[in-house]
Design a protein around this motif. Sequence first.
Motif, PDB file in Angstrom:
ATOM      1  N   VAL A 125       0.836  -1.199   0.000  1.00  0.00           N
ATOM      2  CA  VAL A 125       0.000   0.000   0.000  1.00  0.00           C
ATOM      3  C   VAL A 125       0.870   1.249   0.000  1.00  0.00           C
ATOM      4  O   VAL A 125       1.990   1.246   0.517  1.00  0.00           O
ATOM      5  CB  VAL A 125      -0.956   0.037   1.213  1.00  0.00           C
ATOM      6  CG1 VAL A 125      -1.906  -1.135   1.187  1.00  0.00           C
ATOM      7  CG2 VAL A 125      -0.177   0.083   2.520  1.00  0.00           C
ATOM      8  N   THR A 172      -4.583   1.883  -1.180  1.00  0.00           N
ATOM      9  CA  THR A 172      -4.280   0.492  -1.524  1.00  0.00           C
ATOM     10  C   THR A 172      -4.165   0.306  -3.027  1.00  0.00           C
ATOM     11  O   THR A 172      -3.293  -0.431  -3.516  1.00  0.00           O
ATOM     12  CB  THR A 172      -5.383  -0.445  -0.976  1.00  0.00           C
ATOM     13  OG1 THR A 172      -5.604  -0.142   0.398  1.00  0.00           O
ATOM     14  CG2 THR A 172      -5.003  -1.899  -1.140  1.00  0.00           C
ATOM     15  N   THR A 185      -6.387   1.908   3.911  1.00  0.00           N
ATOM     16  CA  THR A 185      -5.481   3.009   4.237  1.00  0.00           C
ATOM     17  C   THR A 185      -6.267   4.129   4.918  1.00  0.00           C
ATOM     18  O   THR A 185      -7.490   4.216   4.771  1.00  0.00           O
ATOM     19  CB  THR A 185      -4.808   3.534   2.959  1.00  0.00           C
ATOM     20  OG1 THR A 185      -5.809   3.755   1.959  1.00  0.00           O
ATOM     21  CG2 THR A 185      -3.801   2.528   2.425  1.00  0.00           C
TER      22      THR A 185
END
Length: 442
Positions: free
Chosen positions: A331, A335, A357
């Motif tokens: 990531v 992502t 994220t």
Amino acid sequence: MRAARRRLCSALIVAYGLFSLYAAYTVFLRPRRPAAPRSHRDRHGPRGFTDHVALGNEEWNPWDADEKNQLAASQQRYEANLKMIKYARSHLEQTSLRVQIWGKAAIGLYLWQHIFGGHLEPADVIAQWREGSQNAGKTYFSFLTGPSVVPGYFSVEAEHVVLVLNGREPAKIAYATQWLHYAQTLMETRKIQHVAVVLLGNEQCNNAWIQPYLKRNGGFVNLLFVTYDYAFVNEEDTFQWPLGVATYRNFPVVEPSWSMLHDPRSYLCNFLGTIYKNSSRETLIKILKQDGLDKLCWIAAREQWQPQETNESFKNYQDALLQSDLTLCPVGINTECYRIYEACSYGSLPVIEDVMTPGDCGNSSAYHSAPLQLLKTMGAPFVFIKNWKELPAILEKEKKMSLQEKIQRRKKLLEWYQNFKAWMRQKFINTLENSFLPSDKG
């Protein structure tokens, strides 16, 4: 200019049709003059014809067969011309929607060249003005891009417009807003009827600025296609759109080759990218080095992100994708990353860190398939992991795979990616036609 050419072509078709109908009238419908009487000598003619001089009151005509053939040929031409006119008319009716796409973000090139398979003229990627067109479904699409495409300085040749915009950061949003205001003015002056937006969204899904422009919120934008797992995707007027490859770095349309499918690859995996402090990317590199796996993979890490590639670094990156069985996709800010789609282009299977994220993107508790909801929904044949500690076991399994097994996996990946792009293209077209065309034609 193109509108003038289209009007000229339509006029030529109509003119040709009228001429053909006049010719048909001349051959079939116009009264014939009575034939001049033949002389006695002509009637008898040469030996062998005298037995067939008269049939009732009609004289036998030795050229009768030729005339019949000519009439039959004229009839065929007449019918062929009618078919051509009907075809031209039906073709014009079929392409009943004209859509102009204004590509003001690099993601527009992924839409046009990778998903639509369209071409641009001139081919030079640094040209100030590039354009292309194609028919798809009931729609004629034209695409414009380049620095010279600015509000008010090009011809608006369709009543339906798709704006491709960048909303990733404040400066880009300010520029995108100018285009939206321009489109709104065209709507208010009835020069265009519908507007859709393809938006390179913010990596943390901070896209609140676009909401007031949507029609359901009192604005004028009928449809929004937006990247990343945007929480407001509803499959009604807001749709998730793939990030695609890094066209801003001129990543090409890659055509699969025999060697891409069948040749053994030199590396088990690759990762070429930026290592951010205190990120999972640091963890990834440590795990590779601890087990000595970095010697089996093409690893090129850097500490600072570079927006532009040099010719050498870009070639290295393409070679790494082509020479690796797996592409590691940790990531970043989000992502979803360009690397996923670029690996697919070369048949290198993405190994994706499947974690959410920080930000306002759809969370996994509300959206069970987030992140990467679009790819998962489409059955992407990737390897999803939650922690890079799973990687050593994956690479051990990779060592034991036969070349034939890897070939079959590459075929499956490349076929899926082609089908994915075709599906996105069809969904895009259908969504525009269902929204823009009158309901009785939809």
